[in-house]
Design an enzyme around this catalytic site. Structure first.
Site, PDB file in Angstrom:
ATOM      1  N   GLU A  89      -5.588   3.784  -7.913  1.00  0.00           N
ATOM      2  CA  GLU A  89      -6.813   4.385  -7.383  1.00  0.00           C
ATOM      3  C   GLU A  89      -7.761   4.742  -8.511  1.00  0.00           C
ATOM      4  O   GLU A  89      -8.339   3.852  -9.089  1.00  0.00           O
ATOM      5  CB  GLU A  89      -6.497   5.593  -6.492  1.00  0.00           C
ATOM      6  CG  GLU A  89      -7.301   5.614  -5.188  1.00  0.00           C
ATOM      7  CD  GLU A  89      -8.783   5.871  -5.372  1.00  0.00           C
ATOM      8  OE1 GLU A  89      -9.548   4.908  -5.145  1.00  0.00           O
ATOM      9  OE2 GLU A  89      -9.186   6.992  -5.664  1.00  0.00           O
TER      10      GLU A  89
ATOM     11  N   SER B 249      -7.973   0.956   2.788  1.00  0.00           N
ATOM     12  CA  SER B 249      -8.314   0.417   1.472  1.00  0.00           C
ATOM     13  C   SER B 249      -9.527  -0.499   1.594  1.00  0.00           C
ATOM     14  O   SER B 249      -9.920  -0.891   2.690  1.00  0.00           O
ATOM     15  CB  SER B 249      -7.124  -0.380   0.932  1.00  0.00           C
ATOM     16  OG  SER B 249      -7.459  -1.059  -0.245  1.00  0.00           O
ATOM     17  N   SER B 250     -10.098  -0.824   0.444  1.00  0.00           N
ATOM     18  CA  SER B 250     -11.147  -1.848   0.403  1.00  0.00           C
ATOM     19  C   SER B 250     -10.681  -3.080  -0.361  1.00  0.00           C
ATOM     20  O   SER B 250     -11.428  -4.047  -0.483  1.00  0.00           O
ATOM     21  CB  SER B 250     -12.383  -1.305  -0.318  1.00  0.00           C
ATOM     22  OG  SER B 250     -12.909  -0.212   0.366  1.00  0.00           O
TER      23      SER B 250
ATOM     24  N   GLU C 246      -3.734   7.696  -4.373  1.00  0.00           N
ATOM     25  CA  GLU C 246      -4.244   6.825  -3.297  1.00  0.00           C
ATOM     26  C   GLU C 246      -4.510   7.563  -1.986  1.00  0.00           C
ATOM     27  O   GLU C 246      -5.314   7.120  -1.167  1.00  0.00           O
ATOM     28  CB  GLU C 246      -3.238   5.691  -3.052  1.00  0.00           C
ATOM     29  CG  GLU C 246      -3.885   4.369  -2.724  1.00  0.00           C
ATOM     30  CD  GLU C 246      -4.488   3.697  -3.942  1.00  0.00           C
ATOM     31  OE1 GLU C 246      -5.642   3.270  -3.865  1.00  0.00           O
ATOM     32  OE2 GLU C 246      -3.806   3.605  -4.993  1.00  0.00           O
TER      33      GLU C 246
ATOM     34  N   THR D 204      -9.016  -0.126 -10.071  1.00  0.00           N
ATOM     35  CA  THR D 204      -7.989  -1.117  -9.815  1.00  0.00           C
ATOM     36  C   THR D 204      -8.027  -2.273 -10.812  1.00  0.00           C
ATOM     37  O   THR D 204      -8.995  -2.445 -11.532  1.00  0.00           O
ATOM     38  CB  THR D 204      -8.281  -1.685  -8.413  1.00  0.00           C
ATOM     39  OG1 THR D 204      -8.199  -0.620  -7.520  1.00  0.00           O
ATOM     40  CG2 THR D 204      -7.371  -2.783  -8.017  1.00  0.00           C
TER      41      THR D 204
ATOM     42  N   THR E  61      -3.278  -1.214  -7.907  1.00  0.00           N
ATOM     43  CA  THR E  61      -4.093  -0.034  -8.189  1.00  0.00           C
ATOM     44  C   THR E  61      -3.272   1.247  -8.286  1.00  0.00           C
ATOM     45  O   THR E  61      -2.186   1.336  -7.705  1.00  0.00           O
ATOM     46  CB  THR E  61      -5.152   0.129  -7.063  1.00  0.00           C
ATOM     47  OG1 THR E  61      -5.945   1.285  -7.315  1.00  0.00           O
ATOM     48  CG2 THR E  61      -4.515   0.254  -5.690  1.00  0.00           C
TER      49      THR E  61
ATOM     50  N   GLY F 132     -12.935  -1.903  -7.706  1.00  0.00           N
ATOM     51  CA  GLY F 132     -14.226  -1.259  -7.456  1.00  0.00           C
ATOM     52  C   GLY F 132     -14.349  -0.494  -6.156  1.00  0.00           C
ATOM     53  O   GLY F 132     -15.462  -0.294  -5.671  1.00  0.00           O
TER      54      GLY F 132
ATOM     55  N   ARG G 173       0.836  -1.191   0.000  1.00  0.00           N
ATOM     56  CA  ARG G 173       0.000   0.000   0.000  1.00  0.00           C
ATOM     57  C   ARG G 173       0.881   1.254   0.000  1.00  0.00           C
ATOM     58  O   ARG G 173       1.903   1.309   0.707  1.00  0.00           O
ATOM     59  CB  ARG G 173      -0.851  -0.025   1.269  1.00  0.00           C
ATOM     60  CG  ARG G 173      -1.868   1.091   1.392  1.00  0.00           C
ATOM     61  CD  ARG G 173      -2.943   0.968   0.356  1.00  0.00           C
ATOM     62  NE  ARG G 173      -4.122   1.769   0.675  1.00  0.00           N
ATOM     63  CZ  ARG G 173      -5.105   1.983  -0.195  1.00  0.00           C
ATOM     64  NH1 ARG G 173      -5.052   1.469  -1.417  1.00  0.00           N
ATOM     65  NH2 ARG G 173      -6.158   2.683   0.147  1.00  0.00           N
TER      66      ARG G 173
HETATM   67  N1  GLU Z   1      -8.246   2.906  -3.825  1.00  0.00           N
HETATM   68  C1  GLU Z   1      -9.084   1.761  -3.792  1.00  0.00           C
HETATM   69  C2  GLU Z   1      -8.889   1.004  -2.484  1.00  0.00           C
HETATM   70  O1  GLU Z   1      -7.775   0.766  -2.102  1.00  0.00           O
HETATM   71  C3  GLU Z   1      -8.738   0.847  -4.898  1.00  0.00           C
HETATM   72  C4  GLU Z   1      -9.196   1.325  -6.187  1.00  0.00           C
HETATM   73  C5  GLU Z   1     -10.373   0.550  -6.612  1.00  0.00           C
HETATM   74  O2  GLU Z   1     -11.310   0.888  -6.132  1.00  0.00           O
HETATM   75  O3  GLU Z   1     -10.449  -0.391  -7.323  1.00  0.00           O
HETATM   76  O4  GLU Z   1      -9.829   0.640  -1.868  1.00  0.00           O
END
Ligand code: GLU
Length: 652
Positions: free
Chosen positions: A495, A536-537, A514, A475, A493, A557, A164
């Site tokens: 972002e 993050s997700s 990010e 991503t 990713t 996503g 990350r």
């Molecule tokens: N920045 C997003 C996260 O880390 C990732 C990008 C995406 O959503 O795919 O949750």
């Protein structure tokens, strides 16, 4: 974990199976009976399972022979589930000795070539990442970061490589607030040097190879050099063309990136050649000198200068220095662990832990849902959709309030999974009525042993969420398996589409945005702090069954990654679907306060029934996520790539 029967206690959900649900053709009704029959078949009288690692080792001797053609098993498996398929079938392939599933054929081929040459899954994954940087430059690359899970067959152990991005030393908690003290709108703050985190992807590739690989980084970057300099022809695909058009129109591509992707002001279109000589030169330098130039040398200097001088919608750039890059390192950790006793499969889900909220939030959702017997209600019943939404809302409320980089803030990780705590949360779900939004977080600290060492003043800023509407992120997720049984599940990713829109001049790669994953309003566990990682997700996932690796799953996503991965897992473990059918299933998304976002394939009857229960549905349907996944089968691997983006799956 409570046994299935224990955890059922006290639950009287009043569910009636699928009575006001809908079918795939949108008419009110239940899932066809034959589907239930087929699903039951899968669990009854299963053949004894082989030991996968043993099987793969014995077939390793044959490796090196011509690749087994990637036969599609979708038809068989779909009909086994007994439902017609729409709106597209996932790409699928079978392979006895390896599998690569990515969103682009050139990237998948790069990985497959490495496997054919005797490389392992980590070697192939690194080659895939470099190739993706070239062919999908809007989604991931060395200017970004991510999370990578590696299952080592030899060690029978699962590792997480956390790459990350981190905030630079000069970052400040209020750096995303305007002069009026209000958050700068997301659209403005993401195209700015302040949004750029110290990138981790290249360091992860290097660390993963040193720890798990069998080949040199220099060899694995070669295919990407050929792709970038045009030696191997690449054309702009639909996804990239769309991303370019969107970003050019929105004014969200910096000048350097525009010169590459919209030369002379004309956005490249699908089918146009994609040639990136600066990126090829950067990769050549890395091939010759390794990653040092990027983290300490000439590329580091260029990155820092670009970030500091970047002109987005704000007046000033970020604070990144060469020291920030030189200080950056990845962490090798253990992933989160959650079990789910489904009607079809008992699974152990292992996915990214903090600073990704994926593991804790997916785990919470699964545990909230486990006692509901969703299989009885049926996948396409309003009971199931209603409970999914309510569980999503509860878990996201806790996510927003309590989660952040756990190197900086204590998170009640045991409280969040505590059975009594979750019983209480589950009991707030009205079986017939949508919860009022925003759904409030619970108090997991009351169920957490000990006292927190570092408490941040939760409240202000926690759950600051003007990003939900904008940030679905772009991503890339991909997965690789090899003949030894090693598995990689890597979500990578920058972002947003094209990240910050800032390309490093002369270097050809995009810089992430990010740091906008931090809360803009300080005061919560996810506030900006120097060297902290934004929440993050992303949820690269590897699932175990009977102690053996079973599936890999992941998706892009933003926050919808969490609900997408959960729905695929439920498809397999609760509803007994083959993996490709679980990926094809219509999805929806809700967090603590959003409207319910649904895919167009969610039957009209279900939408009506959800509205009747008080759910606010978003105006327009929206495609959610794009899953790359594989299953370890008795014969090798079954690979799946979502139809929601172009997928390319090769089995060996
Ligand atoms: N920045 C997003 C996260 O880390 C990732 C990008 C995406 O959503 O795919 O949750």
């Amino acid at each position: 974990m409570p046994s299935h029967d224990e955890s059922r206690r006290g639950l009287d959900d009043g569910a009636s199976a699928g009575t006001d649900g809908g079918t795939r053709d949108g008419t009110a009704g239940e899932i066809p009976d034959e589907a239930g029959g087929e699903m039951a078949d899968r669990t009854d009288g299963e053949p004894p399972r082989t030991n996968r690692r043993g099987f793969l080792k014995s077939s390793a001797a044959a490796f090196g022979a011509a690749a087994v053609s990637a036969g599609s098993a979708a038809g068989d498996r779909g009909s086994r589930y007994g439902m017609e398929r729409s709106p597209g079938d996932p790409e699928t392939a079978t392979g006895e000795r390896g599998m690569v599933s990515t969103v682009h054929p050139r990237a998948t081929e790069a990985g497959a070539e490495v496997l054919r040459a005797g490389g392992n899954a980590v070697d192939a994954a690194v080659a895939v990442q470099f190739a993706l940087n070239v062919v999908q430059p809007h989604s991931s690359g060395i200017g970004g970061g991510g999370f990578m899970l590696v299952y080592s067959a030899a060690e029978d152990e699962l590792y997480a490589i956390d790459n990350r991005e981190r905030a630079p030393l000069g970052a400040e908690p209020d750096m995303f607030l305007g002069d009026d003290g209000e958050p700068i709108p997301f659209r403005e703050r993401h195209t700015n040097g302040k949004a750029v985190g110290v990138p981790g992807t290249l360091r992860a590739a290097d660390a993963a190879l040193k720890r798990f690989g069998s080949m040199e980084l220099a060899d694995l970057i070669d295919p990407a050099i050929d792709l970038a300099d045009g030696c191997r022809r690449v054309t702009v695909d639909e996804a990239l063309a769309e991303a370019i058009a969107e970003n050019v129109e929105a004014g969200e591509l910096g000048e350097t990136a525009r010169e590459v992707f919209a030369p002379g002001g004309d956005p490249l279109e699908a089918g146009d050649p994609l040639v990136q000589p600066d990126l090829a030169d950067t990769f050549r330098l890395i091939r010759e000198e390794g990653i040092e130039p990027f983290y300490k040398g000439e590329i580091a200097e260029d990155i820092a200068e670009t970030v500091r001088s970047a002109e987005g919608y704000l007046d000033e750039g970020g604070s990144m220095t060469v020291e920030d890059l030189a200080r950056y390192n990845v962490e090798i950790t253990l992933p989160e662990h959650a079990t789910y006793e489904g009607a079809a499969e008992e699974i152990t889900v292992r996915t990214m832990s903090l600073p990704s909220s994926g593991g804790l939030t997916i785990g919470q959702i699964l545990r909230l849902l486990e006692p509901f017997d969703l299989a009885d209600a049926g996948r396409r019943s309003v009971e199931t959709y209603h409970r999914l939404i309510e569980a999503f809302r509860l878990a996201f409320a806790d996510r927003g309030k309590y989660m952040g980089d756990d190197a900086f803030v204590d998170v009640p990780w045991q409280g969040l999974f505590d059975a009594e705590y979750l019983d209480g949360r589950r009991a707030t779900i009205d079986p017939n009525r949508a919860a009022e939004t925003p759904v409030e977080p619970g108090d997991p600290w009351s169920y957490q042993p000990g006292e927190p060492y570092r408490v941040s003043p939760y409240g202000a800023g926690a759950g600051e969420n003007d990003r939900t509407v904008h940030n679905r992120g772009q991503t890339t997720h991909f997965t690789v398996a090899d003949v030894e049984g090693n598995l990689v599940s890597w979500t990578t990713t920058i972002e947003q589409l094209f990240g910050s829109g800032i390309m490093v001049p002369g270097r050809g790669f995009m810089l992430n945005n990010e740091l906008t994953d931090f809360d803009a309003v300080p005061g919560g566990p996810n506030e900006v702090q120097p060297e902290k990682r934004p929440l993050s997700s992303t949820s690269p996932t590897i699932v175990f069954r009977d102690g053996e690796p079973f599936l890999t799953v992941g998706s892009p996503g933003g926050p919808t990654i969490i609900t997408t991965v959960t729905q695929v897992l439920l498809g397999v473990a609760e509803f007994g679907m083959p993996l490709d059918a679980a990926v094809a299933e219509p999805r929806l998304y809700a967090d603590a306060e959003s409207d319910v976002i649904y895919e167009e394939t969610v039957p009209e009857g279900i939408r009506r029934a959800l509205r009747a229960r008080g759910h606010a549905l978003s105006g327009e349907p929206m495609s959610l996520g794009s899953v790359q996944a594989l299953e370890v089968t008795d014969d090798g691997y079954f690979g799946v790539g979502d139809f929601r983006r172009d997928s390319s799956v090769i089995g060996l």
